[in-house]
Design an enzyme around this catalytic site. Sequence first.
Site, PDB file in Angstrom:
ATOM      1  CB  THR A  44      -0.062   5.813  -1.581  1.00  0.00           C
ATOM      2  OG1 THR A  44       1.353   5.022  -0.400  1.00  0.00           O
ATOM      3  CG2 THR A  44      -1.068   5.253  -0.764  1.00  0.00           C
ATOM      4  CE  LYS A  45       5.313   8.219   0.125  1.00  0.00           C
ATOM      5  NZ  LYS A  45       5.105   9.603   1.054  1.00  0.00           N
ATOM      6  CB  THR A  81      -0.832   0.241   1.195  1.00  0.00           C
ATOM      7  OG1 THR A  81      -1.657  -1.649   1.523  1.00  0.00           O
ATOM      8  CG2 THR A  81      -1.851   1.377   1.103  1.00  0.00           C
ATOM      9  CE1 TYR A  82       6.339   5.137   2.838  1.00  0.00           C
ATOM     10  CE2 TYR A  82       7.350   3.733   0.993  1.00  0.00           C
ATOM     11  CZ  TYR A  82       7.521   4.884   1.964  1.00  0.00           C
ATOM     12  OH  TYR A  82       8.194   5.935   1.660  1.00  0.00           O
ATOM     13  N   GLY A  83       4.261   1.051  -0.907  1.00  0.00           N
ATOM     14  CA  GLY A  83       4.585   1.481  -2.506  1.00  0.00           C
ATOM     15  C   GLY A  83       3.403   2.170  -3.431  1.00  0.00           C
TER      16      GLY A  83
END
Length: 162
Positions: free
Chosen positions: A27-28, A23-25
């Site tokens: 969104t980035k 999820t972090y990746g």
Amino acid sequence: MTGHIFNTVGSGVKGGGTPGYATYGATKRGLPQLTASLVKELDEGVQGYEKVKTKGTIQVHSLSPGMVFTKLLLDDSTPELRKFPFGVLAAQPEEVAADLVPKILAQKTNGGIVEFLTTDRVLTKFFERFILQKKSEYIDDDGNVIKVPGEQYDELGVRSLY
């Protein structure tokens, strides 16, 4: 008056996998597109809608701090990751801040890109480590965080800043 929005990109922004942090990746990865869209909307308006005049302006920028020794970076990391790339490319928060804050304050146009880990900095760090054989100030040869006497660290080796 001008207001600024800085979208902070990170791991995953160039499309590489971020196992354990999908999820972090994701969104980035979407932030450059969001930033470019907002820049265009603010500069040109949105087709089919009247461009609203405001008393001030908003500018949207991209901020790339690179690898910073934080809990997020060191959490679940292995000695191999800490040796490379962290031990070569990562920096302490205050080093990153000292470099980025003047660049942030200097932004005058919409759509600016502010980076710490520039291509020149990466090449310099690779040259120092792999050609000059310079050791990391922060990670030892076994992949452990080098702790500075008198400083406080958490269980992951993240130095307390306050």
